[in-house]
Design an enzyme around this catalytic site. Sequence first.
Site, PDB file in Angstrom:
ATOM      1  N   SER A  12       0.861  -1.174   0.000  1.00 54.38           N
ATOM      2  CA  SER A  12       0.000   0.000   0.000  1.00 54.38           C
ATOM      3  C   SER A  12       0.900   1.227   0.000  1.00 54.38           C
ATOM      4  CB  SER A  12      -0.917  -0.069   1.225  1.00 54.38           C
ATOM      5  OG  SER A  12      -1.885   0.927   1.173  1.00 54.38           O
ATOM      6  N   HIS A  39      -2.856  -1.139  -3.295  1.00 62.01           N
ATOM      7  CA  HIS A  39      -3.956  -0.203  -3.053  1.00 62.01           C
ATOM      8  C   HIS A  39      -3.691   1.013  -3.904  1.00 62.01           C
ATOM      9  CE1 HIS A  39      -4.405  -1.977   1.238  1.00 62.01           C
ATOM     10  NE2 HIS A  39      -4.901  -2.767   0.319  1.00 62.01           N
ATOM     11  N   ASP A 130      -4.310  -4.415   5.939  1.00 63.32           N
ATOM     12  CA  ASP A 130      -4.684  -5.372   4.896  1.00 63.32           C
ATOM     13  C   ASP A 130      -3.460  -6.241   4.578  1.00 63.32           C
ATOM     14  OD1 ASP A 130      -6.310  -6.593   3.004  1.00 63.32           O
ATOM     15  OD2 ASP A 130      -5.811  -5.156   1.430  1.00 63.32           O
TER      16      ASP A 130
END
Lengths: 185, 273
Positions: A12, A39, A130
Amino acid sequence: MGAYDIILVGGSAGSLLPVTTILEQLPGDLDIPVVIVLHRLKNVQSEMDRLLSVKKKIIEPEDKEKIVPGRIYLAPQNYHLITETDRTFMLDYSELVNFSRPSIDVTFNSVALAYESRTLAILLSGANKDGAEGLCNVQEKGGKAVVQDPATAEFDVMPLAAINACTDVSVMNIEEIILHIKNNK
Amino acid sequence: MNDELSMADYLELVQVIRLRYGYDFSGYAQASLKRRMVRFMGHSGMPSVFELKYRLVNDEAFFNSMVQYLTVNVTEMFRDPAFYRTLKEDILPKLAAYPNIRIWHAGCSTGEEVYSMAILLKEAGLLDRTRIYATDLNPANLEKAASGVVQLEYMKEYTANYIQSGGIGDFSDYYSARYDRVILQKELRKNITFFQHNLAADQVFNEFQLICCRNVFIYFNRELQNHVLKLFYDSLSPWGFLALGIKESLRFTEMRNAYETVHGAHKIYRRKR
Ligand SMILES: C[S@@+](CC[C@H](N)C(=O)[O-])C[C@H]1O[C@@H](n2cnc3c(N)ncnc32)[C@H](O)[C@@H]1O
């Protein structure tokens, strides 16, 4: 035959540079697929352009596409990327997971089921959690779970979350990750 | 967290649902349906698969809530504006050649896509001679769709989508706001018929010049995709158009040769002959 049938890379915030570094140094004769889940900001093209500037072909798979060894896949924006046990992709447009779509957990969990111990999963820099659950799952299925050394990550929340959640993860810096890929191909 | 569901349990659940309620999920993409079942167990607080089976068999309302959860219902107005722009600029002018236009939205969910189409048809001056059939597996979705009610909080995004799609009007003319909701203009709804139709089990019911089935068949396995594409083939008039979701493709299906590509990037195809 190498140790793995698939390489997963999740990241991310702060992961774009490590991802491009890894991609650029992938062995030219790598004969397993690489699946990247990042992401991305909605409708921001610039990050994507940066990834695509890597001198390797990156594919955004379509639904039911066969996972072909040697190819590099990127989870498309706004869909969860799932692998089926017959080693094809499936795209899923359901609710966000960990505030994210694509979610790293969703992809990693499905690959853990489809590829089990033949999976190498790498989790990079990021500012949310995540990927931790997915990484643990890969490891529980006998695959190899690697996180970017939090000390070298621009954002350490994501690698730290995985280190805390899973029983056995290898902590490596980017050079070590690349070396691990080269040594196990 | 990620309690797994064994393959045997998964298959048994599919079986229980089919025998008890007549809904056949055996043609759905396994990894994703399994994942949704696991999530549903968490969501509904089921402690075990055993408990889940018991509730399923004995409680129809519970089953309905499970279907609602298993079938992904996410939708938007003018989702993928580039698709709608192509529809407006290239496909609608071709449909205009027909004195009466029939369009089928298969898997319409709560209707946002259907109303988007109605708006474009209206702006093209075609709405009055178009009949839209909008179908879904899930009756709760259809009821919501028919009401024409949308949450106000989404209208900002939908307005942006509408503009990007090449809409020529003022988007706010198409609805009136009431507290936290909006209701879409009655005129948009008058030529739409909503009804239940199961793509896995039900038959051809009319002939269409355009079928939109977007983001529905990603949830199906390849056999069911083939089945649905045959159903669409039989439901299209010669050279009738088929629109799929942006990440969906005919490439991996047996039916790819029955259709030709009109706009590859926007997943618009048409029936050969
Ligand atoms: C993700 S929504 C797609 C909504 C809309 N077409 C769009 O693209 O925004 C998927 C819909 O397919 C419906 N569906 C799932 N299985 C179906 C079946 N066998 N027959 C008809 N509809 C089905 C679900 O109920 C859900 O409303």
